[in-house]
Design a protein around this motif. Structure first.
Motif, mmCIF file in Angstrom:
data_model
loop_
_atom_site.group_PDB
_atom_site.id
_atom_site.type_symbol
_atom_site.label_atom_id
_atom_site.label_comp_id
_atom_site.label_asym_id
_atom_site.label_seq_id
_atom_site.Cartn_x
_atom_site.Cartn_y
_atom_site.Cartn_z
ATOM 1 N N GLU A 295 -48.716 10.415 -10.083
ATOM 2 C CA GLU A 295 -47.658 11.250 -9.516
ATOM 3 C C GLU A 295 -46.362 11.039 -10.301
ATOM 4 O OE1 GLU A 295 -47.774 13.539 -7.317
ATOM 5 O OE2 GLU A 295 -49.820 13.232 -6.616
ATOM 6 N N ILE A 296 -45.692 12.154 -10.622
ATOM 7 C CA ILE A 296 -44.378 12.102 -11.251
ATOM 8 C C ILE A 296 -43.335 11.869 -10.165
ATOM 9 C CG2 ILE A 296 -42.704 13.320 -12.666
ATOM 10 C CD1 ILE A 296 -45.229 12.623 -14.148
ATOM 11 N N LYS A 297 -42.565 10.796 -10.277
ATOM 12 C CA LYS A 297 -41.606 10.457 -9.238
ATOM 13 C C LYS A 297 -40.286 11.205 -9.408
ATOM 14 C CE LYS A 297 -41.081 6.219 -8.017
ATOM 15 N NZ LYS A 297 -40.836 4.763 -8.101
ATOM 16 N N ASP A 298 -39.676 11.117 -10.578
ATOM 17 C CA ASP A 298 -38.337 11.685 -10.749
ATOM 18 C C ASP A 298 -38.160 12.102 -12.203
ATOM 19 O OD1 ASP A 298 -35.769 12.511 -10.241
ATOM 20 O OD2 ASP A 298 -34.890 10.521 -10.479
ATOM 21 N N VAL A 299 -37.409 13.193 -12.384
ATOM 22 C CA VAL A 299 -37.034 13.681 -13.710
ATOM 23 C C VAL A 299 -35.509 13.693 -13.760
ATOM 24 C CG1 VAL A 299 -37.167 15.570 -15.361
ATOM 25 C CG2 VAL A 299 -39.120 15.075 -13.879
ATOM 26 N N SER A 300 -34.928 12.784 -14.534
ATOM 27 C CA SER A 300 -33.467 12.647 -14.623
ATOM 28 C C SER A 300 -32.962 13.399 -15.843
ATOM 29 C CB SER A 300 -33.072 11.165 -14.713
ATOM 30 O OG SER A 300 -33.526 10.458 -13.573
ATOM 31 N N LEU A 301 -31.970 14.273 -15.616
ATOM 32 C CA LEU A 301 -31.382 15.062 -16.685
ATOM 33 C C LEU A 301 -30.016 14.503 -17.061
ATOM 34 C CD1 LEU A 301 -32.183 18.641 -15.345
ATOM 35 C CD2 LEU A 301 -33.538 17.250 -16.898
ATOM 36 N N PRO A 302 -29.547 14.720 -18.292
ATOM 37 C CA PRO A 302 -28.185 14.306 -18.664
ATOM 38 C C PRO A 302 -27.137 15.000 -17.804
ATOM 39 C CG PRO A 302 -29.508 14.811 -20.620
ATOM 40 C CD PRO A 302 -30.311 15.251 -19.431
ATOM 41 N N THR A 303 -25.981 14.337 -17.637
ATOM 42 C CA THR A 303 -24.927 14.884 -16.772
ATOM 43 C C THR A 303 -24.424 16.225 -17.272
ATOM 44 O OG1 THR A 303 -24.280 12.613 -16.251
ATOM 45 C CG2 THR A 303 -22.726 14.357 -15.695
ATOM 46 N N ALA A 304 -24.212 16.354 -18.582
ATOM 47 C CA ALA A 304 -23.730 17.620 -19.138
ATOM 48 C C ALA A 304 -24.718 18.748 -18.882
ATOM 49 C CB ALA A 304 -23.475 17.462 -20.637
ATOM 50 N N LEU A 305 -26.007 18.442 -19.018
ATOM 51 C CA LEU A 305 -27.014 19.471 -18.766
ATOM 52 C C LEU A 305 -27.066 19.849 -17.289
ATOM 53 C CD1 LEU A 305 -29.284 21.208 -19.883
ATOM 54 C CD2 LEU A 305 -30.845 19.284 -19.556
#
Length: 344
Positions: free
Chosen positions: A224-234
């Motif tokens: 299971e994929i728990k979390d996908v963190s994106l850059p703040t600017a994106l």
């Protein structure tokens, strides 16, 4: 108990495999060549897909060590009972090696099994499902966006013999392989796919891990994929884009509502104009709704037809006054010109 004998056991397996290959190659030779060839009997046996030497004849040293172990057990009886009898739980299995060789019968358990002191070593294997977190991995997606993704993996041991013989540390190996597989799978996906197709990505990882760990006797049950963190600017750019899209949809919806309401008002006006009494009923309905909210306000509907004669007479009087004023202005101008000519 962790003896060093499994490494020697693997060496014996390699030697026995080489002997088997030599015999198979000798069978392809001609009868004349076979007369000058030394036949080597294979000593390896197959058990659940594994080539082992468990049924080989023991050497003198092994027989002597086994006899000394049995004698020691007899001399120390009944104290040796607490050493020779082992118990494994319902969710465990024990893989036993005697003098470095896998004992016949495969994994033992659940229940009680017997080992000889000093010559037998056993490895308990837990068959329950184990879960672990894959450390957050920085991945460059297919459309060149850096994201941080973490996951959780559930696995269990399906074959205790392979888990002990085929791999040194199945737990550590599975963890490293899960982290590598996560990076490889996510590197072939776009950012939109990472955010919307988590279930598909999890299934792909589960199939890949299960296929890679099958020779180790490990069954990967779920990923299971728990979390996908994106850059703040994106994140800010995506939020601004979503807000603009929502505002555009709101304006379109409002415009469509105004258009529909204007069409409805047009149709209502046409229906009311066809029946004069309908306008009076609309007046009464409006009066009823206003009186329900503000009781101190009283409105008397007045038909426009009653004011039509007064409006017409007022318009006629205004026109007559304008004509009289124009005539007076003309007479005054004529007298002024006549007086000017008389003075000349």
């Amino acid at each position: 108990m962790h003896p060093a004998s499994p490494h020697q056991h693997r060496a014996r397996l390699n030697v026995s495999n080489a002997a088997g290959q030599t015999q198979s190659s000798n069978l392809l030779h001609t009868p004349a060549q076979q007369q000058h060839t030394v036949q080597i009997n294979p000593t390896s046996h197959t058990y659940q897909g594994l080539k082992t030497s468990e049924n080989d004849d023991m050497g003198c040293v092994e027989l002597l060590a086994t006899a000394i172990s049995v004698l020691l057990m007899v001399l120390t009886f009944p104290i040796s009972v607490f050493i020779c009898f082992k118990v494994v739980s319902e969710y465990e299995r024990a893989v036993i090696f005697r003098m470095g060789r896998l004992r016949s019968g495969g994994a033992r358990g659940p229940g009680v099994f017997f080992v000889l002191p000093c010559v037998d070593d056993y490895y308990p294997v837990d068959l329950r499902t184990v879960s672990f977190d894959v450390p957050p991995q920085e991945v460059l997606s297919k459309d060149s966006v850096t994201v941080t993704v973490d996951a959780v993996v559930y696995y269990r041991i399906s074959d205790p013999l392979k888990a002990v013989i085929q791999v040194s540390n199945y737990s550590h190996s599975t963890r490293l392989l899960a982290a590598t597989t996560l990076r490889n799978v996510l590197g072939t996906r776009n950012l939109s796919e990472l955010l919307t197709e988590r279930e598909t990505i999890s299934h792909t990882m589960q199939m890949s891990l299960d296929e890679a760990t099958d020779p180790w006797g490990v069954k990967v049950e779920r990923v299971e994929i728990k979390d996908v963190s994106l850059p703040t600017a994106l994140q800010r750019a995506m939020a601004a884009e979503a807000e603009a899209a929502r505002e555009a949809r709101a304006k379109v919806i409002a415009a469509e509502g105004e258009m529909k309401s204007s069409r409805a008002l047009k149709e209502a006006s046409e229906i009311i104009s066809a029946s004069p009494s309908a306008l009076q009923l609309r007046y009464l309905q409006t009066l009823s709704s206003i009186s329900a909210e503000k009781n101190s306000t009283i409105i008397f509907p007045l038909p426009m037809e009653l004011l039509t004669p007064f409006l017409n007479s007022s318009a006629q009087q205004t026109a007559a006054n304008a004509a009289a004023a124009a005539l007076a202005n003309a007479n005054a101008l004529h007298r002024h010109q006549h007086q000017h000519q008389h003075h000349q």
